[in-house]
Design a protein around this motif. Structure first.
Motif, mmCIF file in Angstrom:
data_model
loop_
_atom_site.group_PDB
_atom_site.id
_atom_site.type_symbol
_atom_site.label_atom_id
_atom_site.label_comp_id
_atom_site.label_asym_id
_atom_site.label_seq_id
_atom_site.Cartn_x
_atom_site.Cartn_y
_atom_site.Cartn_z
ATOM 1 N N GLY A 129 -44.434 -13.328 5.467
ATOM 2 C CA GLY A 129 -45.798 -13.846 5.422
ATOM 3 C C GLY A 129 -45.982 -14.925 4.381
ATOM 4 N N LEU B 69 -52.628 -18.836 8.381
ATOM 5 C CA LEU B 69 -52.641 -17.376 8.425
ATOM 6 C C LEU B 69 -52.501 -16.851 9.850
ATOM 7 C CD1 LEU B 69 -53.143 -14.594 7.041
ATOM 8 C CD2 LEU B 69 -55.585 -14.984 7.404
ATOM 9 N N TRP B 70 -53.264 -17.451 10.782
ATOM 10 C CA TRP B 70 -53.261 -16.937 12.147
ATOM 11 C C TRP B 70 -51.932 -17.235 12.839
ATOM 12 C CZ3 TRP B 70 -56.659 -13.455 12.717
ATOM 13 C CH2 TRP B 70 -57.882 -13.544 12.072
ATOM 14 N N THR C 269 -49.057 -17.450 11.416
ATOM 15 C CA THR C 269 -48.104 -16.516 10.820
ATOM 16 C C THR C 269 -48.219 -15.133 11.448
ATOM 17 O OG1 THR C 269 -48.097 -17.710 8.715
ATOM 18 C CG2 THR C 269 -47.424 -15.392 8.668
ATOM 19 N N CYS C 270 -49.444 -14.655 11.591
ATOM 20 C CA CYS C 270 -49.652 -13.311 12.153
ATOM 21 C C CYS C 270 -49.274 -13.245 13.622
ATOM 22 C CB CYS C 270 -51.112 -12.889 11.963
ATOM 23 S SG CYS C 270 -51.559 -12.564 10.247
ATOM 24 N N SER D 10 -45.552 -12.720 14.078
ATOM 25 C CA SER D 10 -45.115 -11.335 13.897
ATOM 26 C C SER D 10 -45.576 -10.438 15.041
ATOM 27 C CB SER D 10 -45.648 -10.783 12.562
ATOM 28 O OG SER D 10 -44.866 -11.251 11.480
ATOM 29 N N LEU D 11 -46.759 -10.696 15.569
ATOM 30 C CA LEU D 11 -47.271 -9.872 16.664
ATOM 31 C C LEU D 11 -46.460 -10.057 17.941
ATOM 32 C CD1 LEU D 11 -51.120 -10.329 16.187
ATOM 33 C CD2 LEU D 11 -49.904 -8.139 16.128
ATOM 34 N N ASN E 9 -46.337 -6.066 10.803
ATOM 35 C CA ASN E 9 -47.521 -6.903 10.971
ATOM 36 C C ASN E 9 -48.496 -6.744 9.810
ATOM 37 O OD1 ASN E 9 -47.669 -8.428 13.728
ATOM 38 N ND2 ASN E 9 -46.702 -6.478 14.200
ATOM 39 N N THR F 200 -46.875 -8.606 6.902
ATOM 40 C CA THR F 200 -46.961 -10.046 7.138
ATOM 41 C C THR F 200 -48.330 -10.568 6.734
ATOM 42 O OG1 THR F 200 -45.357 -10.076 8.949
ATOM 43 C CG2 THR F 200 -46.962 -11.858 8.898
ATOM 44 N N LEU F 201 -49.373 -9.857 7.148
ATOM 45 C CA LEU F 201 -50.737 -10.244 6.783
ATOM 46 C C LEU F 201 -50.911 -10.221 5.269
ATOM 47 C CD1 LEU F 201 -53.684 -10.889 7.498
ATOM 48 C CD2 LEU F 201 -54.066 -8.419 7.752
#
Length: 237
Positions: free
Chosen positions: A31, A41-42, A44-45, A48-49, A144, A147-148
């Motif tokens: 992250g 941020l989005w 990156t997330c 991972s999702l 996840n 990561t956040l």
């Protein structure tokens, strides 16, 4: 509850949760590195999702960090190549997962290094299934969340590589692998694969050293004189 954790399925559950804890911590590094590489941020997330394969994710953001968004095609190619190993895991995990189409389709998202390793470390069919699902789902949730957290705290954490979180995941793998390294052939294959990966990593793009290291095990299986002798014995009337 104590009696459950003494059963083969319980042992697989304990191992899966332990590996998930070690691996999820590494998500903080991803992250933080992803945000520092230029992704928001989005983005990156979402990586991972949906991508959910740590090595490919790190390869992707690494190329982005070096070349910016203009390097996106190279980043995609690099991460895809590194993810090829998951296809090999899928072939091995198909009989473990069992079930119909939708069950196997769902399992594809959780077919990663750790879930395959925990599953194959078990001796019974039910324990293998338990190990696969517990490890895969627990890592997905933990990865996840971490990561956040890493993306939010990236500036506070500084360089996440300084914390050595990658060593936790490697240690968990070693703990699973060690009991299986009995006999000269497993030790030779493990040592050969490690040497090949170490020699190729500095000079080749991410993904190729992993595939080459896996080739050591394939070659050992193809040229093992004991397997040939066994085959000849089965063919004898």
């Amino acid at each position: 509850m104590r009696s459950f954790y003494r059963t083969p399925a319980g042992v697989a559950t304990r191992q899966g949760l332990a590996v998930a804890l070690a691996t999820s911590a590494y998500g903080i590094s991803f992250g933080a590195l992803s945000v520092s590489s230029g992704l928001d941020l989005w983005q990156t997330c979402v990586l991972s999702l949906l991508m959910f394969t740590g090595g490919s994710q790190f390869a992707f953001v690494g190329v982005i960090a070096a070349g910016g968004l203009a390097a996106a095609p190279a980043a995609i190619a690099s991460s895809a190549l590194l993810g090829v190993r998951n296809a090999a895991y899928a072939m091995r995990m198909a009989p473990v997962v069992a079930g119909g189409f939708w069950r196997k389709a769902l399992a594809t998202h959780f077919t990663i290094d750790e879930s395959a390793a925990v599953a194959l470390a078990q001796g019974e069919s039910r324990a293998r299934q338990t190990g696969f699902w517990v490890t895969g789902v627990a890592i997905w949730v933990g990865w996840n969340l971490s990561t956040l957290l890493g993306a939010l705290l990236g500036d506070v954490l500084g360089d996440p590589r300084a914390y050595g979180l990658d060593a936790a995941a490697a240690a968990a793998f070693l703990a699973l692998l060690w009991p299986r390294l009995r006999g000269r052939q497993p030790l030779a294959v493990a040592a050969g694969a490690a040497v090949v990966a170490a020699l190729l990593t500095p000079v080749l793009m991410p993904g190729i050293p992993v595939i080459a290291a896996a080739g050591v095990a394939v070659a050992a299986g193809l040229f093992d004189p004991r397997s040939r002798a066994s085959t000849r014995e089965k063919r004898m009337p």
